[in-house]
Design a protein around this motif. Sequence first.
Motif, PDB file in Angstrom:
ATOM      1  N   GLU A 132       2.816  -4.398   3.543  1.00 37.17           N
ATOM      2  CA  GLU A 132       3.787  -3.323   3.269  1.00 37.17           C
ATOM      3  C   GLU A 132       3.183  -2.092   3.054  1.00 37.17           C
ATOM      4  O   GLU A 132       2.700  -2.073   2.107  1.00 37.17           O
ATOM      5  CB  GLU A 132       4.553  -3.834   2.302  1.00 37.17           C
ATOM      6  N   VAL A 133       3.723  -0.988   3.704  1.00 29.12           N
ATOM      7  CA  VAL A 133       3.196   0.359   3.551  1.00 29.12           C
ATOM      8  C   VAL A 133       4.200   1.289   3.582  1.00 29.12           C
ATOM      9  O   VAL A 133       4.969   1.411   4.434  1.00 29.12           O
ATOM     10  CB  VAL A 133       2.274   0.807   4.939  1.00 29.12           C
ATOM     11  N   LYS A 134       3.995   2.153   2.516  1.00 27.39           N
ATOM     12  CA  LYS A 134       5.110   3.211   2.433  1.00 27.39           C
ATOM     13  C   LYS A 134       4.319   4.561   2.416  1.00 27.39           C
ATOM     14  O   LYS A 134       3.260   4.662   1.761  1.00 27.39           O
ATOM     15  CB  LYS A 134       5.841   3.101   1.067  1.00 27.39           C
ATOM     16  N   ILE A 177       0.791  -1.244   0.222  1.00 19.92           N
ATOM     17  CA  ILE A 177       0.185   0.134   0.209  1.00 19.92           C
ATOM     18  C   ILE A 177       0.802   1.017  -0.127  1.00 19.92           C
ATOM     19  O   ILE A 177       1.803   1.287   0.623  1.00 19.92           O
ATOM     20  CB  ILE A 177      -0.911   0.082   1.016  1.00 19.92           C
ATOM     21  N   LEU A 178       0.489   2.286  -0.577  1.00 24.16           N
ATOM     22  CA  LEU A 178       1.362   3.623  -1.023  1.00 24.16           C
ATOM     23  C   LEU A 178       0.180   4.440  -0.418  1.00 24.16           C
ATOM     24  O   LEU A 178      -0.778   4.700  -0.868  1.00 24.16           O
ATOM     25  CB  LEU A 178       1.676   3.849  -2.199  1.00 24.16           C
ATOM     26  N   ILE A 179       0.479   5.264   0.639  1.00 24.59           N
ATOM     27  CA  ILE A 179      -0.369   6.548   1.250  1.00 24.59           C
ATOM     28  C   ILE A 179       0.674   7.701   0.977  1.00 24.59           C
ATOM     29  O   ILE A 179       1.705   7.942   1.359  1.00 24.59           O
ATOM     30  CB  ILE A 179      -0.433   6.195   2.851  1.00 24.59           C
ATOM     31  N   LEU A 180      -0.416   8.598   0.132  1.00 30.10           N
ATOM     32  CA  LEU A 180       0.209   9.923  -0.382  1.00 30.10           C
ATOM     33  C   LEU A 180      -0.325  11.078   0.804  1.00 30.10           C
ATOM     34  O   LEU A 180      -1.429  10.907   1.049  1.00 30.10           O
ATOM     35  CB  LEU A 180      -0.131  10.380  -1.639  1.00 30.10           C
ATOM     36  N   TYR A 181       0.484  11.694   1.433  1.00 30.26           N
ATOM     37  CA  TYR A 181       0.071  12.740   2.310  1.00 30.26           C
ATOM     38  C   TYR A 181       0.687  14.030   1.978  1.00 30.26           C
ATOM     39  O   TYR A 181       1.480  14.090   1.007  1.00 30.26           O
ATOM     40  CB  TYR A 181       0.362  12.320   3.860  1.00 30.26           C
ATOM     41  N   ALA A 182       0.537  15.230   2.679  1.00 27.49           N
ATOM     42  CA  ALA A 182       1.111  16.451   2.554  1.00 27.49           C
ATOM     43  C   ALA A 182       1.418  16.973   4.029  1.00 27.49           C
ATOM     44  O   ALA A 182       0.503  16.653   4.911  1.00 27.49           O
ATOM     45  CB  ALA A 182       0.421  17.582   1.875  1.00 27.49           C
TER      46      ALA A 182
END
Length: 383
Positions: free
Chosen positions: A37-39, A8-13
């Motif tokens: 697996e999380v990035k 899983i890819l989590i995009l944040y700011a």
Amino acid sequence: MEAAAPKILILYASYGEGHVQAARAIMDSLRRIGRCEVKLLDLMAESHPWLNDLTKFVYMQSFKTIPQLYGWVYNITREMQAKSAFGSVLHSFGMRQLALTLDKEKPDLVIHTFPQLALPVLRRKLRMKLPIANVVTDFDLHGRWLHPDIDRYYVATEDIQQEAAQRGIPIERIVATGIPIHASFYPMSVEEAAKPQHTLPQPLSGTTTLLIMAGAYGVLSGILDICQRLSQLPQLRLLIVCGRNQQLKAELDTLYADHPDIYTYGFVDYVPALMQASDMVITKPGGITLSESIASGLPILVFRPVPGQELNNALYLEQKGAARIARTTEELIQHCIDLISTPSLAAEMKQSIELLRKPHPADQIAKDILHQLVDKSTSIRTT
């Protein structure tokens, strides 16, 4: 042969702390429940570091010096369309960096906790079958979050779920989970809830404990004046969290060194314990802190909310009976006196808060995402 762990890819700011905290809460739940697996990726910071620093500076300064202008821009764009000219520009930043990250990480699903939506266009260009989810981190719904190519939405309330549906998102793609916050706000057992984690002032009979959350950077408007006025009220204990504002903490420590009922804290990682030790809270109305207060069952007082998402958050909770808004110091002090002197008022607010509480939002999001990954034929739509 054991199946590979989902990636899983989590995009944040990093505009404020809320989007980061939401991303971390979801990451923790995904790792614990699904062994994923999380990035995490701060897309704007990685792709345009100089522009990221500039926009963060402008964002923070607009809150402090020209809040009315910020609110005007927020509200005039609230109904924006993702595929309008303005929306296309906003969602174009970071596309190259995102393409590189996708090629390197090869995630099974991507989550947004900030509405920088470069991925839907990129997915079409690359002809990828990659599910995308948005986690809305406010009690208000800005058009930046809405895009016809997002496959799943996780929102704070059923009201936002209905609003998103009215604005064109198929309702089967929208789940009212609550805003994800750290798991420590939801103890897993009675024993865990009862176990003291930190040394805090012991409750005193007949004394009300008021928690003041000045914000991660200690920017609650007029806090010194507020504390001075509150310090004069009898039977009131103050717990003041100054965040990373060391100057504010030093000033308060000097002013109230001899006051037996005023306790100051810097940046802490035990906000759940402070909230559990409190009877009510004064806070900035960011979506995360409001959700933490709701999870803790605390009547909420909001002081001079900044126009934009914070004011809209506060107005929503006020409408629901969970919060009171004060626009002057006198009004804030009166709200405090009312809650202290009228137990039935505090009880009514707590009942309203209970109606807004969602059990373990981060876990609910993680479980739904894992379900979607296991069974692609259900709610998540791929292209």
